[in-house]
Design a protein around this motif. Structure first.
Motif, mmCIF file in Angstrom:
data_model
loop_
_atom_site.group_PDB
_atom_site.id
_atom_site.type_symbol
_atom_site.label_atom_id
_atom_site.label_comp_id
_atom_site.label_asym_id
_atom_site.label_seq_id
_atom_site.Cartn_x
_atom_site.Cartn_y
_atom_site.Cartn_z
ATOM 1 N N ALA A 17 0.828 -1.203 0.000
ATOM 2 C CA ALA A 17 0.000 0.000 0.000
ATOM 3 C C ALA A 17 0.860 1.250 0.000
ATOM 4 C CB ALA A 17 -0.926 -0.007 1.220
ATOM 5 N N ALA A 18 1.983 1.169 0.739
ATOM 6 C CA ALA A 18 2.867 2.328 0.794
ATOM 7 C C ALA A 18 3.478 2.615 -0.576
ATOM 8 C CB ALA A 18 3.963 2.089 1.826
ATOM 9 N N VAL A 19 3.888 1.548 -1.220
ATOM 10 C CA VAL A 19 4.460 1.715 -2.552
ATOM 11 C C VAL A 19 3.411 2.238 -3.525
ATOM 12 C CG1 VAL A 19 5.431 0.482 -4.533
ATOM 13 C CG2 VAL A 19 6.260 -0.018 -2.229
ATOM 14 N N ALA A 20 2.193 1.669 -3.455
ATOM 15 C CA ALA A 20 1.131 2.089 -4.359
ATOM 16 C C ALA A 20 0.748 3.539 -4.126
ATOM 17 C CB ALA A 20 -0.091 1.189 -4.176
ATOM 18 N N ALA A 21 0.977 4.031 -2.918
ATOM 19 C CA ALA A 21 0.599 5.407 -2.597
ATOM 20 C C ALA A 21 1.667 6.421 -2.975
ATOM 21 C CB ALA A 21 0.293 5.519 -1.108
ATOM 22 N N LEU A 22 2.835 5.954 -3.391
ATOM 23 C CA LEU A 22 3.927 6.874 -3.728
ATOM 24 C C LEU A 22 3.526 7.921 -4.758
ATOM 25 C CD1 LEU A 22 7.206 4.710 -3.749
ATOM 26 C CD2 LEU A 22 6.596 6.617 -2.234
ATOM 27 N N PRO A 23 2.810 7.560 -5.830
ATOM 28 C CA PRO A 23 2.441 8.584 -6.815
ATOM 29 C C PRO A 23 1.623 9.723 -6.228
ATOM 30 C CG PRO A 23 2.144 6.396 -7.748
ATOM 31 C CD PRO A 23 2.428 6.206 -6.291
ATOM 32 N N LEU A 24 0.958 9.442 -5.073
ATOM 33 C CA LEU A 24 0.175 10.513 -4.457
ATOM 34 C C LEU A 24 1.073 11.557 -3.796
ATOM 35 C CD1 LEU A 24 -2.607 8.317 -2.764
ATOM 36 C CD2 LEU A 24 -2.727 9.536 -4.958
ATOM 37 N N PHE A 25 2.285 11.111 -3.449
ATOM 38 C CA PHE A 25 3.186 12.028 -2.748
ATOM 39 C C PHE A 25 4.342 12.515 -3.623
ATOM 40 C CE2 PHE A 25 1.285 9.078 0.281
ATOM 41 C CZ PHE A 25 0.686 9.957 1.168
ATOM 42 N N ALA A 28 5.527 13.439 -10.491
ATOM 43 C CA ALA A 28 6.506 13.085 -11.516
ATOM 44 C C ALA A 28 6.832 14.260 -12.418
ATOM 45 C CB ALA A 28 5.982 11.912 -12.355
ATOM 46 N N ASN A 29 5.865 15.161 -12.626
ATOM 47 C CA ASN A 29 6.083 16.285 -13.548
ATOM 48 C C ASN A 29 7.163 17.243 -13.061
ATOM 49 O OD1 ASN A 29 4.769 16.297 -16.035
ATOM 50 N ND2 ASN A 29 2.786 16.573 -15.027
ATOM 51 N N THR A 30 7.440 17.205 -11.758
ATOM 52 C CA THR A 30 8.484 18.112 -11.258
ATOM 53 C C THR A 30 9.871 17.697 -11.771
ATOM 54 O OG1 THR A 30 8.748 16.784 -9.237
ATOM 55 C CG2 THR A 30 7.185 18.609 -9.160
ATOM 56 N N PHE A 31 9.979 16.458 -12.241
ATOM 57 C CA PHE A 31 11.259 15.975 -12.748
ATOM 58 C C PHE A 31 11.395 16.164 -14.265
ATOM 59 C CE2 PHE A 31 10.239 13.513 -8.948
ATOM 60 C CZ PHE A 31 11.387 13.694 -8.180
ATOM 61 N N ARG A 32 10.335 16.617 -14.901
ATOM 62 C CA ARG A 32 10.361 16.728 -16.362
ATOM 63 C C ARG A 32 11.458 17.672 -16.859
ATOM 64 N NH1 ARG A 32 5.189 18.557 -19.895
ATOM 65 N NH2 ARG A 32 5.310 20.194 -18.324
ATOM 66 N N PRO A 33 11.620 18.883 -16.281
ATOM 67 C CA PRO A 33 12.700 19.771 -16.768
ATOM 68 C C PRO A 33 14.088 19.135 -16.652
ATOM 69 C CG PRO A 33 11.141 21.004 -15.439
ATOM 70 C CD PRO A 33 10.802 19.562 -15.261
ATOM 71 N N SER A 53 3.736 10.611 -15.590
ATOM 72 C CA SER A 53 3.063 9.936 -14.475
ATOM 73 C C SER A 53 3.981 8.813 -14.008
ATOM 74 C CB SER A 53 1.714 9.363 -14.912
ATOM 75 O OG SER A 53 1.858 8.438 -15.968
ATOM 76 N N LEU A 54 3.931 8.520 -12.713
ATOM 77 C CA LEU A 54 4.832 7.529 -12.123
ATOM 78 C C LEU A 54 4.143 6.179 -12.021
ATOM 79 C CD1 LEU A 54 7.541 6.891 -10.733
ATOM 80 C CD2 LEU A 54 6.470 7.573 -8.567
ATOM 81 N N LEU A 62 5.892 7.467 -17.192
ATOM 82 C CA LEU A 62 5.203 7.345 -18.475
ATOM 83 C C LEU A 62 4.868 8.723 -19.013
ATOM 84 C CD1 LEU A 62 3.811 5.540 -20.626
ATOM 85 C CD2 LEU A 62 1.747 5.640 -19.208
ATOM 86 N N SER A 63 5.300 8.958 -20.265
ATOM 87 C CA SER A 63 4.955 10.202 -20.941
ATOM 88 C C SER A 63 4.118 9.878 -22.165
ATOM 89 C CB SER A 63 6.225 10.951 -21.374
ATOM 90 O OG SER A 63 5.884 12.024 -22.240
ATOM 91 N N LYS A 64 3.111 10.699 -22.423
ATOM 92 C CA LYS A 64 2.239 10.496 -23.580
ATOM 93 C C LYS A 64 2.729 11.244 -24.812
ATOM 94 C CE LYS A 64 -0.831 7.760 -21.755
ATOM 95 N NZ LYS A 64 -0.973 6.372 -22.257
ATOM 96 N N ASP A 65 3.907 11.831 -24.708
ATOM 97 C CA ASP A 65 4.396 12.591 -25.866
ATOM 98 C C ASP A 65 5.914 12.726 -25.769
ATOM 99 O OD1 ASP A 65 4.263 13.936 -28.216
ATOM 100 O OD2 ASP A 65 3.657 15.853 -27.358
ATOM 101 N N LEU A 66 6.595 12.661 -26.933
ATOM 102 C CA LEU A 66 8.041 12.838 -27.006
ATOM 103 C C LEU A 66 8.387 13.471 -28.340
ATOM 104 C CD1 LEU A 66 11.022 12.319 -26.114
ATOM 105 C CD2 LEU A 66 10.820 10.081 -27.244
ATOM 106 N N SER A 67 9.295 14.430 -28.297
ATOM 107 C CA SER A 67 9.757 15.066 -29.520
ATOM 108 C C SER A 67 11.252 15.367 -29.388
ATOM 109 C CB SER A 67 8.989 16.351 -29.807
ATOM 110 O OG SER A 67 9.497 17.012 -30.949
ATOM 111 N N VAL A 68 12.041 14.903 -30.392
ATOM 112 C CA VAL A 68 13.473 15.182 -30.447
ATOM 113 C C VAL A 68 13.737 15.991 -31.709
ATOM 114 C CG1 VAL A 68 15.788 14.203 -30.556
ATOM 115 C CG2 VAL A 68 13.999 13.042 -29.236
ATOM 116 N N ALA A 69 14.313 17.170 -31.541
ATOM 117 C CA ALA A 69 14.549 18.054 -32.687
ATOM 118 C C ALA A 69 15.590 17.464 -33.635
ATOM 119 C CB ALA A 69 15.011 19.430 -32.215
#
Length: 543
Positions: A17-25, A28-33, A53-54, A62-69
């Motif tokens: 349960a603790a592991v499953a609850a990790l995405p709540l805390f 993931a988007n804060t790591f995107r930059p 999303s984690l 998981l990202s729903k979009d990727l673009s490499v110039a």
């Protein structure tokens, strides 16, 4: 017992349960930059990742979009786009240190655009280093484009490594600068690279569907990645091609009339400058000319070649087609079309000694060699030494050919000579036996020129002369028949002609004219000219 059971179940559930609850805390988007920055620094390209999303149990984001110039010197459109990207990460570092440790990538259904400039540089050549705006233009690229291999770029490779990189169900489009033809498209491209590092060798596997229902499979080792040009990275691989259709794949111009389906097994090694390859190809349904009937049996070719990567040209050390105890050998150079699509420029030598005629039937069929009245050559041998130059749609083939002790079954030349055979009603059969047939040929789109023809036909005599075959298959040959015998032409006629023409082995001979088509030749002897010359020598000019 029930109490202990409940305690054990609770102990088991709490960590899950603790592991499953990790995405709540953990957002993931804060790591995107940070992820975009590290990938951009590694690739030397701008990278955009969609909302993250984690997924704790898979240990990935998981990202729903990727673009490499793309390299801006080649294109303003992305080099790679994908709807789904899975990024393997270390959960421990993510949760406790709030840091991103990348462990792998899984890219699903990407669109990849590969572009090759006229000077041999690819748009992926500059991956792993920064491109400067002051770089010079690529040959064949627009005025505002620059070479990805400019010396002003930083050649050092990035200190980047991950456990796994996977590309699933990709679509690769290959084009050129300047753009000439429609892109060559390869579907269902799958790539796996394990223990990937720019600085060391790593194993990889690649598979793809080729145009025309073909399939490609590659397995080998790659690396270290070249900091100057990724395309010159050392590699070793086993390459398997199944049902390769060179016309459908864009390697051959359909107007050339050459077509085939090939299965190829190759071992290739590249040192970054040159690629050496040795292998075996099995050609099915081979056609070498328009209007030809495909060869009914597979034809096997063993080959060895060296391809210079920067110059995009190659040397064929030997390619051999085995025919019984003999073989046809090809060697020389080739230069692919500048666009990479279409007919390569060939400069080859084609040779063979004492090749069995019976084994050559497959190639004769594929080359649309047409013999009179559906006749066939049987027995004997062929020796040749031909020079092949040009593109497949406009090849020039020239050199000597020599047949020995072969039979043309289904057509008797002697009995078909109008003006001689008519002097006797005797038929000689349906076979012409050539003790020898030598000639020099030159074959181009303008037709066939045959010179220095020297044939000895059993029971008939010696034929010499020259002639042509037009692109419309019209024959125009002028020959001289000497030393004719009764067996070949007819007892009454040949005896008379031999006497009037100065006897067997006479100097002047019987003029023979061949017109019509290879399927239905018209062979005529100038009997009137012989009689005229003979009566002049006996009775004088007035008579």
């Amino acid at each position: 017992m029930k109490r202990w059971a409940k305690i054990l179940i609770f102990i088991a559930i709490v960590p899950v349960a603790a592991v499953a609850a990790l995405p709540l805390f953990v957002n993931a988007n804060t790591f995107r930059p940070a992820i975009e920055k590290e990938l951009a620094s590694t690739l030397g390209r701008s990278v955009k990742v969609g909302d993250l999303s984690l997924s704790v149990f898979s240990g990935s984001m998981l990202s729903k979009d990727l673009s490499v110039a793309d390299d801006p010197n080649f294109s303003a459109t992305p080099f790679l786009t994908a709807k789904t990207l899975r990024i393997g990460v270390s959960l421990r570092a993510l949760v406790f240190s709030h840091e991103v440790e990348l462990r792998g990538f899984q890219i699903e259904s990407p669109q990849i655009n590969l572009i090759r400039a006229a000077n041999g540089t690819w748009n992926f050549s500059s991956i792993g280093r920064r491109i400067n705006a002051s770089d010079k233009p690529v040959s064949g690229a627009p005025a505002n484009a620059a070479s990805g291999s400019s010396r002003s770029a930083v050649p050092a490779v990035p200190p980047f490594s991950v456990t796994l990189i996977e590309v699933e169900n990709g679509r690769v489009a290959v084009t050129t600068l300047p753009a000439q033809d429609e892109p060559s498209v390869y579907e269902h491209v799958n790539v796996t690279a394990r223990d990937f590092s720019f600085a060391s060798q790593f194993p990889f596997e690649l598979s793809a569907n080729l145009p025309g229902d073909g399939a490609l499979s590659v397995k080998g080792k790659l690396g270290p990645i070249s900091g100057d040009d990724v395309a010159t990275t050392p590699a070793e691989a086993k390459i398997s091609l199944k049902h390769l259709d060179p016309v459908a794949a864009g390697f051959l111009n359909p107007d050339a009339g050459v077509s085939l389906v090939a299965d190829v097994e190759t071992h290739a090694v590249s040192d970054g400058k040159a690629l050496t390859a040795n292998g075996i190809s099995e050609l099915q349904n081979l056609k070498l000319r328009k209007g030809a009937t495909p060869a009914s049996k597979p034809i096997e070719i063993a080959y060895g070649l060296t391809h210079k990567l920067k110059e995009n040209s190659g040397q064929i050390e030997d390619a051999s087609i085995k025919l019984g105890d003999s073989a046809i050998h090809a060697s020389g150079t080739y230069q692919p079309a500048e666009s990479g699509i279409g007919d390569p420029l060939l400069n080859l030598k084609l040779s063979g000694e004492n090749l069995p005629i019976n084994e050559l039937q497959q190639l004769m069929t594929a080359a649309a060699v047409r013999l009179p009245n559906g006749s066939v050559l049987k027995g004997g041998t062929l020796s040749l030494n031909l020079a092949v130059h040009g593109q497949a749609k406009a090849l020039a083939i020239a050199g000597p050919m020599a047949f020995a002790n072969t039979r043309l079954v289904g057509f008797d030349v002697g009995s078909k000579i109008h003006g001689i055979a008519a002097l006797s009603g005797i038929k000689t059969g349906d076979t012409t036996e050539f003790e020898r047939l030598r000639l020099n040929v030159r074959m181009t789109n303008a037709g066939v020129v045959a010179e220095r023809i020297d044939a000895v036909i059993s029971g008939m005599g010696e034929l010499t002369g020259s002639g042509t075959v037009s692109p419309a298959d019209q024959l125009d040959f002028n020959l001289i028949l000497k030393g004719a015998s009764a067996k070949g032409i007819g007892k009454v006629g040949v005896g008379l002609l031999s006497t009037l023409n100065g006897g067997t082995g006479g100097k002047s001979g019987v003029p023979i004219r061949i017109t019509g088509t290879p399927d239905d030749p018209n062979i005529t002897a100038d009997v009137g000219g012989i009689f005229g010359r003979t009566t002049k020598s006996i009775f004088g000019k007035k008579n």
